[in-house]
Each structure stands twice: as C-alpha cells, then as structure tokens.
Write a protein that holds these residues in place. Sequence first.
Motif, mmCIF file in Angstrom:
data_model
loop_
_atom_site.group_PDB
_atom_site.id
_atom_site.type_symbol
_atom_site.label_atom_id
_atom_site.label_comp_id
_atom_site.label_asym_id
_atom_site.label_seq_id
_atom_site.Cartn_x
_atom_site.Cartn_y
_atom_site.Cartn_z
ATOM 1 N N MET A 51 0.881 -1.173 0.000
ATOM 2 C CA MET A 51 0.000 0.000 0.000
ATOM 3 C C MET A 51 0.911 1.214 0.000
ATOM 4 O O MET A 51 1.506 1.552 1.027
ATOM 5 N N GLY A 52 1.050 1.794 -1.164
ATOM 6 C CA GLY A 52 2.044 2.849 -1.320
ATOM 7 C C GLY A 52 3.414 2.203 -1.210
ATOM 8 O O GLY A 52 3.725 1.248 -1.904
ATOM 9 N N ARG A 53 4.231 2.683 -0.292
ATOM 10 C CA ARG A 53 5.560 2.106 -0.089
ATOM 11 C C ARG A 53 5.595 1.163 1.111
ATOM 12 O O ARG A 53 6.647 0.670 1.480
ATOM 13 N N ARG A 54 4.444 0.932 1.712
ATOM 14 C CA ARG A 54 4.384 0.113 2.926
ATOM 15 C C ARG A 54 3.908 -1.290 2.633
ATOM 16 O O ARG A 54 3.019 -1.503 1.802
ATOM 17 N N LEU A 55 4.475 -2.272 3.333
ATOM 18 C CA LEU A 55 3.980 -3.640 3.296
ATOM 19 C C LEU A 55 2.921 -3.764 4.377
ATOM 20 O O LEU A 55 3.140 -3.375 5.522
ATOM 21 N N MET A 56 1.776 -4.315 4.014
ATOM 22 C CA MET A 56 0.694 -4.521 4.968
ATOM 23 C C MET A 56 0.217 -5.964 4.848
ATOM 24 O O MET A 56 0.312 -6.574 3.782
#
Length: 72
Positions: free
Chosen positions: A41-46
């Motif tokens: 999600m964007g540059r984040r891992l979720m």
Amino acid sequence: MPATALVEDFTDVTETARRLGIGVRRLRDGVNHMGFPAHRMGRRLMFSPQDRAEIAEMHRIPAQPKRRRRAA
C-alpha cells in the motif's frame, strides 16, 4: 461476493512480525524472496488476517509421534 478484509484489519511489518514471533528482517525477506503473501500500500507492506494465517501455516511443524526406547 467474497468477503474482503477491512483496512482496519491490516497490520504493518512491525506488528505482523511481533504477532508471528519473527524478526522484521525475516518477514521482509520472506515477502521479497520466499513468497510470503502481503499487500503493498504505497511504499508500505501490509498484512491482512489471511496473509498472517498463510505465513503461520507455511511454518507449521507437524506433530511427530514419540518413539519408545527399547529396554536395555
């Protein structure tokens, strides 16, 4: 229509690693090199609840029956 995870149910890398009892680096390496499920999600891992369950199942060790020792 299949049930989808709510955004509130997703956890970030730090929280997911804590819940699974592994290090953040191991979790990131697992996503990048070993096929751990995740969402970017964007540059984040979720991680959704299903992702966490799949990762835990990938590392499940099946029970081994105990072997009896022979009497000496």
